[in-house]
Design an enzyme around this catalytic site. Structure first.
Site, PDB file in Angstrom:
ATOM      1  N   GLU A 314    -123.179  54.833 -47.997  1.00 14.19           N
ATOM      2  CA  GLU A 314    -121.950  55.503 -48.446  1.00 14.19           C
ATOM      3  C   GLU A 314    -121.227  54.656 -49.492  1.00 14.19           C
ATOM      4  OE1 GLU A 314    -119.928  56.011 -44.590  1.00 14.19           O
ATOM      5  OE2 GLU A 314    -120.812  58.007 -44.490  1.00 14.19           O
ATOM      6  N   CYS A 407    -114.465  61.908 -40.027  1.00  9.27           N
ATOM      7  CA  CYS A 407    -113.381  61.204 -40.714  1.00  9.27           C
ATOM      8  C   CYS A 407    -112.713  62.091 -41.768  1.00  9.27           C
ATOM      9  CB  CYS A 407    -113.906  59.933 -41.365  1.00  9.27           C
ATOM     10  SG  CYS A 407    -115.378  60.175 -42.378  1.00  9.27           S
TER      11      CYS A 407
HETATM   12 ZN   LIG Z   1    -114.855  60.855 -44.464  1.00  9.32          ZN
END
Ligand SMILES: [Zn+2]
Length: 647
Positions: A314, A407
């Protein structure tokens, strides 16, 4: 029960000694237009649904376990599930300041809030510790799994929720819970003997602690944030699965030359560093912030404002490594980019930071949410290929109701719920309108409060009318941002053209204003073709279609009968605004001329001689239809692309 609406500040409320060029608006309200509509959906659909989704996903169950109210196993293997509850709570807190919040929904949110607050009090240990993952799965273990444990990350989100609630409702209950956690952090971490010398694997506590300092005036919180900023980069976390860059522990931020590692970690950290700078005037930190933002913007930002090129970690990639179909562009990374840029705008007063905010808001962020407010996407691709096969990955090509790692959804909720704060800023000499959203805003200048009533149909129309409902006496400046893409804008004051120079992205009018004065800014909107730096290989020989702040894309559903990867754009023909698409909420479509690329030189594999390829015909003409990127994926699944090869 009706809600008190204190309305004193948004996500950032500076102190009197903050080292910034601009300060947040005194009060803000978005009253109409596209963003008011998106905020209404957020308030009435997404946030209420969040309560149910957080229950279904086990987040509340885990806190119930920590509180000793129920039995069973911790649900989900991730350690940061509490943070999703906190981000949702923060969204609820901001929603209380929304004048359009219906009273029955307000009562329901208040009820949920009270229940959650009681749950957190029950779960919190006497010394302030509160983290369901460790309390349930590793009782007695605290602050020893700093790499992946996310304890301080969760604490940061709790603090931000509590500060938000205190600002919008005067409710100090959650703030008490958060301060107990923060005090434990202050007493636990440091370089003194007996303390833990460490940082969290996921930054977030830094920006939260500075905001808690701003809210309470308690200086230990600021000192603690500074400690965390200074101690990262010294290898305290070790290598981990992805190396030290992943959590920005490879070099102190003061010495960093480039943004690196996990994108959300990097940008939450830089938002926190900006906050520490604003309250300490540490010039070395400011130099680092400017340097890192510039490096990110120049070579590691997608056209959409999206951030992060690697799925595996990420993370940021190399300069100009910005793949389209495997772009990561996590929705949270777009949000954290906005957080960082907004702080840089306040600190420096420079328009480029507001430009990137706008681009990210309208594209990188907004694409993360379905038009109906029910579904989210984690990574935001710039291209979905013809023949794409959905492989059941959470993070892939399609919006879903919730994630195993959720998230992004509550992060979108809290951002939209506080969006009114990201529009206007002020200083002693200047009131600044940097985003064009219809509403009422007040900025403080030395002589008093400037009340602006902004009316616009932006981004569909480039005319922005600003009526000064109240204008303090004396000379002061009104500054309006002219986006970098705008050509030949015009400005009038009470109908008279203003002859003033455009300076560094701002149109500044300095005069003695009167209440009732009307300023009209016109940003002519024409669809345009955009090309990328040649080093961006994936966009070489291709153009993107843009219209005002919006990036457009081709979707298969609008271009039936062809594979998108066979289409080319004829840039000799100017693109035109097409019919409004009501199924996508009334967006303007863009029409442009193109061709269907023939495959005469195709062989048994996808390669052929350059000479043969050069003899290919142009192919039949075709009219292409593009829609705003943020609206993609709201109809039947299919191919999509932003960068289209030229004919
Ligand atoms: Zn996120």
């Amino acid at each position: 029960m009706s809600q008190p609406r204190k309305r004193s500040g948004g996500p950032v409320r500076l102190t009197t000694s903050s080292a910034t060029a601009l300060r947040p608006a005194i009060t803000s309200e978005i009253t109409g237009g596209m963003w008011a509509h998106r905020r209404q959906i957020n308030r009435d659909v997404s946030i209420p649904a969040g309560w149910n989704r957080l229950h279904q996903a086990g987040n509340f169950h885990n806190l119930e376990l920590a509180a000793g109210r129920t039995t069973g196993d911790y649900v989900n293997d991730l350690p940061f599930l509490d943070s999703d509850v906190y981000k949702w709570l923060e969204a609820v807190a901001w929603a209380f300041a929304d004048p359009a919040l219906d009273s029955s929904l307000a009562d329901l949110l208040r009820h949920w809030l009270d229940e959650t607050e009681r749950l957190l009090r029950d779960a919190q240990q006497p010394d302030g510790y509160l983290d369901s993952h460790f309390q349930v799965r590793f009782p007695g273990e605290r602050f020893v799994q700093l790499k992946w444990g996310h304890e301080l990350y969760c604490a940061g989100h709790l603090i931000q929720a509590a500060v938000a609630l205190h600002r919008t409702t005067d409710d100090a209950g959650l703030l008490e819970v958060a301060r107990l956690v923060a005090d434990l952090v202050v007493n636990t971490f440091g370089m003194q003997p007996g303390k833990v010398d460490g940082v969290c694997g996921h930054p977030e506590i830094e920006t939260a602690l500075v905001e808690l300092y701003r809210e309470t005036g308690a200086e230990p919180y600021l000192a603690q944030a500074r400690y965390f900023v200074d101690r990262r980069g010294h290898g305290l976390l070790g290598d981990g699965r992805f190396g030290r860059h992943y959590w920005q522990d490879h070099v102190p931020v003061r010495d960093a030359a480039s943004v690196e590692g996990h994108a959300v970690r990097q940008l939450y950290l830089l938002a926190g560093v900006a906050d520490v700078y604003a309250e300490t005037s540490d010039a070395e930190l400011l130099e680092a912030l400017k340097r890192l933002w510039a490096e990110m913007a120049a070579s590691k930002t997608y056209l959409t404002g999206g951030i992060g090129a690697h799925h595996s970690d990420e993370a940021f990639g190399d300069p100009y490594e910005l793949p389209n179909e495997r772009s990561y562009c996590e929705t949270c990374a777009a949000i954290s980019s906005i957080m960082f840029s907004w702080r840089m705008l306040m600190i420096t007063g420079e328009a480029k930071y507001a430009d990137l905010m706008e681009r990210t808001l309208y594209n990188g962020l907004l694409a993360g949410l379905s038009l109906d407010g029910q579904r989210y996407i984690y990574s935001n691709p710039l291209q979905v290929r013809d023949g794409h096969v959905a492989r059941g990955n959470d993070h892939d090509y399609e919006r879903v109701e919730w994630f195993h790692c959720a998230c992004c959804p509550p992060n979108v909720m809290r951002t939209l719920a506080s969006l009114e704060h990201y529009v206007v800023l002020g200083s002693d000499t200047r009131a600044v309108l940097h985003q064009y959203l219809s509403g009422r805003y007040a900025a403080g200048v030395a002589g008093g409060e400037v009340w602006m009533e902004v009316a616009t149909d932006y981004p569909w129309d480039g005319t922005v009318t600003i009526r000064l409902a109240e204008a303090p006496a004396g000379r002061w400046e009104l500054a309006l941002r002219v986006p970098h893409w705008a050509e030949q804008p015009t400005l009038t004051v009470n109908g008279t053209p203003v002859d003033t120079a455009l300076t560094d992205g701002w149109w500044v009018v300095s005069r003695e204003w009167n209440g009732g004065d009307e300023v009209v800014l016109v940003l002519p909107l024409e669809p345009r073709f955009t090309v990328a730096d040649p080093r961006l290989d994936v966009a070489r020989g291709a153009v993107a279609i843009e219209y005002g702040p919006l990036v457009y894309c081709l979707e298969a559903v609008d271009n039936p009968g062809h594979r998108l990867d066979d289409l080319t754009v004829d840039i000799a023909v100017a693109p035109k605004v097409g019919p409004v698409n009501d199924s996508l909420g009334g967006v303007a479509t863009i029409r442009t001329a193109g061709r269907v690329r023939p495959r005469t030189s195709a062989s048994w594999w996808p390669y052929t001689s350059a000479d043969a390829r050069a003899r290919d015909e142009l192919g039949e003409s075709v009219a292409l239809t593009a829609v705003p990127y943020y609206a993609w994926g709201n109809r039947e699944p299919g191919a999509m692309r932003i960068w289209v090869p030229t004919t």
